[in-house]
Scaffold this motif. Structure first.
Motif, PDB file in Angstrom:
ATOM      1  N   ARG A  19       0.861  -1.071  -0.011  1.00 55.99           N
ATOM      2  CA  ARG A  19       0.005  -0.022   0.001  1.00 55.99           C
ATOM      3  C   ARG A  19       0.971   1.382  -0.028  1.00 55.99           C
ATOM      4  NH1 ARG A  19      -3.527  -0.347   4.875  1.00 55.99           N
ATOM      5  NH2 ARG A  19      -4.910  -1.506   3.471  1.00 55.99           N
ATOM      6  N   VAL A  20       0.542   2.299  -1.039  1.00 55.91           N
ATOM      7  CA  VAL A  20       1.262   3.491  -0.933  1.00 55.91           C
ATOM      8  C   VAL A  20       0.217   4.399  -0.144  1.00 55.91           C
ATOM      9  CG1 VAL A  20       2.413   5.256  -2.427  1.00 55.91           C
ATOM     10  CG2 VAL A  20       2.045   3.105  -3.156  1.00 55.91           C
ATOM     11  N   VAL A  21       0.492   5.138   0.827  1.00 52.17           N
ATOM     12  CA  VAL A  21      -0.314   6.050   1.456  1.00 52.17           C
ATOM     13  C   VAL A  21       0.422   7.661   1.187  1.00 52.17           C
ATOM     14  CG1 VAL A  21      -1.118   6.764   3.863  1.00 52.17           C
ATOM     15  CG2 VAL A  21      -0.779   4.498   3.260  1.00 52.17           C
ATOM     16  N   THR A  87      -8.315   5.483  -5.752  1.00 50.14           N
ATOM     17  CA  THR A  87      -7.772   5.506  -4.407  1.00 50.14           C
ATOM     18  C   THR A  87      -8.636   5.745  -3.265  1.00 50.14           C
ATOM     19  OG1 THR A  87      -5.817   6.869  -5.637  1.00 50.14           O
ATOM     20  CG2 THR A  87      -6.096   7.547  -3.276  1.00 50.14           C
ATOM     21  N   ARG A 102       5.777   1.573  10.454  1.00 48.09           N
ATOM     22  CA  ARG A 102       5.052   2.003   9.267  1.00 48.09           C
ATOM     23  C   ARG A 102       3.497   2.186   9.411  1.00 48.09           C
ATOM     24  NH1 ARG A 102       8.174   1.572   4.479  1.00 48.09           N
ATOM     25  NH2 ARG A 102      10.181   1.650   4.942  1.00 48.09           N
ATOM     26  N   ARG A 103       3.102   3.024  10.324  1.00 53.79           N
ATOM     27  CA  ARG A 103       1.653   3.287  10.053  1.00 53.79           C
ATOM     28  C   ARG A 103       1.369   4.781  10.416  1.00 53.79           C
ATOM     29  NH1 ARG A 103      -1.561  -0.868  12.880  1.00 53.79           N
ATOM     30  NH2 ARG A 103      -0.199  -2.841  12.752  1.00 53.79           N
ATOM     31  N   ILE A 117      -3.569   3.573   9.652  1.00 48.43           N
ATOM     32  CA  ILE A 117      -3.589   3.042   8.187  1.00 48.43           C
ATOM     33  C   ILE A 117      -2.002   2.497   8.032  1.00 48.43           C
ATOM     34  CG2 ILE A 117      -3.912   3.006   5.967  1.00 48.43           C
ATOM     35  CD1 ILE A 117      -4.863   6.047   6.273  1.00 48.43           C
ATOM     36  N   GLU A 118      -1.753   1.292   7.720  1.00 46.97           N
ATOM     37  CA  GLU A 118      -0.442   0.618   7.462  1.00 46.97           C
ATOM     38  C   GLU A 118       0.111   1.133   5.895  1.00 46.97           C
ATOM     39  OE1 GLU A 118       0.441  -3.333   8.277  1.00 46.97           O
ATOM     40  OE2 GLU A 118      -1.595  -3.569   9.167  1.00 46.97           O
ATOM     41  N   TYR A 119       1.322   1.352   5.896  1.00 43.51           N
ATOM     42  CA  TYR A 119       1.733   1.644   4.601  1.00 43.51           C
ATOM     43  C   TYR A 119       3.343   0.819   4.217  1.00 43.51           C
ATOM     44  CZ  TYR A 119       4.995   4.826   6.874  1.00 43.51           C
ATOM     45  OH  TYR A 119       6.228   5.301   7.743  1.00 43.51           O
ATOM     46  N   ASP A 120       3.456   0.744   2.951  1.00 41.62           N
ATOM     47  CA  ASP A 120       4.524   0.288   2.589  1.00 41.62           C
ATOM     48  C   ASP A 120       5.438   1.536   2.225  1.00 41.62           C
ATOM     49  OD1 ASP A 120       4.255  -2.751   2.614  1.00 41.62           O
ATOM     50  OD2 ASP A 120       2.313  -1.952   1.955  1.00 41.62           O
ATOM     51  N   HIS A 121       4.777   2.286   1.320  1.00 36.97           N
ATOM     52  CA  HIS A 121       5.477   3.410   0.938  1.00 36.97           C
ATOM     53  C   HIS A 121       4.406   4.719   1.534  1.00 36.97           C
ATOM     54  CE1 HIS A 121       8.807   1.932  -1.633  1.00 36.97           C
ATOM     55  NE2 HIS A 121       7.895   0.780  -1.768  1.00 36.97           N
ATOM     56  N   LEU A 122       5.231   5.820   1.761  1.00 39.04           N
ATOM     57  CA  LEU A 122       4.680   6.957   2.174  1.00 39.04           C
ATOM     58  C   LEU A 122       5.127   7.911   1.769  1.00 39.04           C
ATOM     59  CD1 LEU A 122       2.834   8.064   4.669  1.00 39.04           C
ATOM     60  CD2 LEU A 122       4.998   8.458   5.902  1.00 39.04           C
TER      61      LEU A 122
END
Lengths: 563, 563
Positions: A19-21, A87, A102-103, A117-122
């Protein structure tokens, strides 16, 4: 649960997609997500979430036009949901980012629980904020000009000032204050606001019976030798001539030192009496960005050429909150054109990280600069060519119209601009709720907080500074008390629902907390302690209304005198 | 004073011209002033003033279209100043009318002094107000639908509910509440609101990922056997069929008994769980009109056939606040067409009184009735002919477009309607300031005020009713206290900036006063007494967190237990 939710698939099917946030819904954030959606394509191998307080994207360059109502209020914004159909949109404030786990922690919604919300990329795209903290009186009395709410508030306030001035027959001083409008800051934003505001008040003036053009004053304050420091000198001088010709008073090499409810206090001590002070400076980093502990330079998050934050893989920054180096070794300026290119690049680099691929480096050099002067005039520098007046204005409108997202909105704006050529300016004042509750106010020496004979509508607590209480009897003015920090005033007219029995004037720079009569009433009814405290105070002050010479009061602890 | 003011001429030239003061800027007031301006002509032998809170005239029949954004927010209103160039406009509330001294007292503006206007003739055109007083929970939790602010507030609220539901993954109950919309009142206004609201939420649904059409519920409550009691039965039944076909749930013979923050409580005790309750009933006389001591019947000021108030020469009444008899011996219904004719007649009769001339008597019989059902359908009865569906809708739009004041606005509305046929609905949520400060809330038995584990965002004072404090530990629920009138709860999480340590549930119908954390913080900082009181309370509650059986607490005075 009976309904589908975004993670239903993952719960059933096992490992979730990365997930990208994206944090922020300005040019940087929205264009990052737009580019991510495009890259997502049919592969659908990651998901995108965007967090923004509002559900719309503001087309910032046109915000000043909201003041004059040239284009409709909702034409200057686009619903993010429509722009970004793939989105997930969270309409919340960002409370914190946990870089370790990473939240992102969001503010509560209808129920008071935080939302994570968890993210992999922010992607940090939070822009900057107008920050008046530490500036005397500005947090209390200056109007910022940053978002759509600010623009509407300013428009409504200006319309109210004109309306009140038009029926103010007795108080020449108040009338002058109401018809003086001060804008601080001579950069693009300040110049555009001053130009639009000036055009607006002069265009609607004929609709106000009893107001004359000579009474209107629009003042632009700028600390440097010339306005528009971002532009070539010749264009700035052109802009200055145009503004002056239209009736804007330019005050160069002039700094705004403080503000009160009725004045802009200048560097040298001079006061411009006004009820409308807009300040477009200073801008500060977003408070959240400051707290993250990431490498910063001049209030911006330092990124490498690929827009990733050094030492924090998966954390990216774009737009005004990011310090990105351009090929000429300068940091990218905080403009829409740069934010848009950064958004596109960050999307490419995130996709490259997720799928494996070659990352690219930011190489955009900028196309030029444009600033509107309102009323079919502008200044522009494009590919090294300088334009001014009507050609620049035409270019300005065309470029921005083409940049607006969505054909529907372009059509609406084009129609609004066309109608504006034939219809008179719109005067509607849109007020939505919002009474002024508990608030802070700042006063400078000599200023009156209220006058004997006025209605008692608020109660005051002195936080710092000093006031004198003045009673006028048989044309004689007597100072009956001086009050200082921790003391209340104005309670008598409130408790007894009557008019002020004395005037209160500031003698040393004063900060007060003020509470409206209605809120005080509710609190006093339900807080017996509070009520009792004020009843005692009122009784004491009633017993001691005898004149107190200022000499006596000035020295020792001030005596309470009711007003 | 250096400026001209409206009375400058009179001060210089002697006796002032007679003044007509119109109170109210709806159809009755604006059309009275319009007709007065026309009669004024070149003779210019009297002056006109109009008092209204807002600077615009709301074209009421189109207000429901603001919900869906079919027409622009500012297209449904006209600036009064443009409509009435020869009228002096006062944008204030009317605080009082002194019928003896012939003066109107207005609320204070920028300075806290009242503003008085003398009149020779007074036109009362104050309409009526939605009045929830005396209805359990409605003042706190129901949304009225009367003015432009109400329409915008409702639109913003609905958009927020959809957005929050779309990201609510965990709480199925909250999600259902957010997606249920209840409208109380099946007259023209309630039906139009329900129709527009239903069209809007269903039209924008595809833009929300994760929301399904089956989850949406729009409920219309009506106390009688059929909706639209003003119309013929066949048309009302047609309207009912159309609404049901589009997905509106009709609840006939159903009365709204009470409201809470999460439910509409029906007559029989049934609760519809919802976060959105709009009530278009009941309407009451304007509070000022009630206080004047004029002859009243059914909440309206009784006038003679010439629209003058019996026994009060020079005082006139028009529109919804006036009881005017029509030729068929019935009081004129509260519609725009009647208010417009009354305005024209009152202007004629005032001019006749001032100049000498024959007064006329109200003789308008009404043209017919129309109600929109949204989405290209309507019902109409015109000159005895009944129309429904598309022809009625086309008639509705044409008639109202022609009735709108000013060609510019007609053009804008016509364009907006045309664009609406091709563009998707607009989703922009326009929030302007307005945080919720000190407020009252109502709860019904069984409802939770807050839950253990939530963030502490507000502090509560019980005004009436009872709650129980429930703590959950190791999956066991224990009632640790009962609290009643005069007791506070919720302070612990506020003082310690932490999450709620217990749940609070209503056990007897509850009214509370609630204060947000920020306001409490400011007050506590500057009111040492208040701060100390809460510190003591917190200390006591900390010392006694041991379980208290409900039997013990229920009988005697409740013990304070912190939450």
């Amino acid at each position: 649960m009976s309904h589908e939710h975004p993670h239903a698939a993952e719960a059933a099917g096992g490992r979730r997609r990365p997930r990208v946030v994206v944090l922020g819904g300005g040019f940087g954030g929205v264009y990052s997500a737009l580019a991510l959606e495009k890259l997502l394509g049919a592969r659908d191998d990651f998901e995108i979430a965007l967090v923004n307080r509002e559900n719309y994207f503001v087309f910032q360059p046109m915000l000043p036009e909201v003041i004059s109502g040239t284009i409709g209020v909702t034409d200057v914004v686009s619903p993010i949901r429509r722009l970004l159909p793939r989105t997930t949109l969270h309409l919340r404030d960002v409370e914190a980012v946990d870089l370790e786990r990473r939240r992102v922690v969001l503010s509560p919604g209808f129920r008071a629980h935080a939302h994570e919300i968890e993210y992999d990329h922010l992607v940090l795209a939070l822009g900057n904020v107008t920050d008046f903290r530490g500036l005397t009186g500005l947090p209390e009395h200056a109007l910022p000009f940053k978002n759509l709410g600010d623009a509407l508030t300013l428009r409504n306030h200006v319309i109210r000032c004109l309306a009140e001035a038009a029926v103010e027959e007795h108080d020449a001083e108040l009338r002058r204050e109401l018809l003086t409008f001060v804008v601080a800051g001579g950069g693009f934003s300040g110049v555009e606001v001053a130009a639009e505001l000036n055009d607006f008040v002069r265009a609607v003036l004929p609709q106000y019976r009893g107001l004359r053009a000579e009474e209107l004053r629009v003042v632009l304050l700028h600390s440097q030798e010339r306005i528009l420091p971002e532009m070539a000198e010749s264009l700035a001088l052109f802009a200055q001539r145009i503004l002056m010709k239209r009736g804007v008073e330019l005050r160069l090499k002039t700094r705004l030192a403080a503000a009160t409810g009725t004045a802009a206090v200048l560097g040298g001590g001079e006061r411009i009496m006004t009820r409308t002070l807009v300040s477009t400076v200073p801008s500060s980093p977003h408070p959240l960005v400051e707290r993250l502990g990431l490498p910063m330079a001049k209030g911006r998050v330092v990124t490498n050429g690929e827009l990733e934050v050094e030492g924090h893989p998966g954390v990216w920054a774009v737009g005004d909150c990011a310090r990105v180096m351009t090929p000429d070794g300068q940091p990218a300026p905080p403009t829409a054109q740069h934010a848009i290119r950064e958004g596109t690049l960050v999307a490419h680099n995130i996709a490259a990280s997720l799928r494996g691929g070659v990352r690219r480096v930011f190489a955009f050099k900028g196309l030029g600069k444009m600033g509107s002067l309102g009323h079919r005039s502008a200044v522009a520098e494009v590919f090294g060519v300088r334009l001014s007046g009507f050609p620049a204005w035409w270019l300005w409108r065309t470029v921005y119209l083409m940049k607006m997202p969505g054909w529907g909105r372009r059509l609406k704006v084009a129609i609004a601009w066309t109608l504006d050529l034939v219809l008179p300016p719109d005067l509607v004042q849109l007020r939505v709720g919002g009474t002024r509750g508990l608030s802070r106010e700042h006063y400078e020496p000599g200023q009156e907080v209220f006058r004997q004979g006025e209605l008692g509508d608020r109660l005051y607590l002195i936080l710092s500074g000093e006031v004198e209480v003045v009673r006028e009897e048989k044309r004689e003015r007597r100072v009956i008390a001086r009050l200082g920090p921790g003391q209340w005033f104005g309670e008598m007219a409130i408790l007894q629902m009557t008019i002020r029995s004395a005037s209160v004037r500031c003698v040393a720079p004063l900060d007060v907390l003020s509470l409206p009569r209605e809120e005080f009433g509710v609190l006093a009814t339900h807080l017996p302690d509070l009520r009792q405290r004020f009843d005692t105070l009122a009784a004491e002050r009633q017993r001691a209304p005898a004149p107190v010479s200022s000499a006596v009061v000035g020295g020792g602890p001030a005596r309470d005198v009711g007003v």
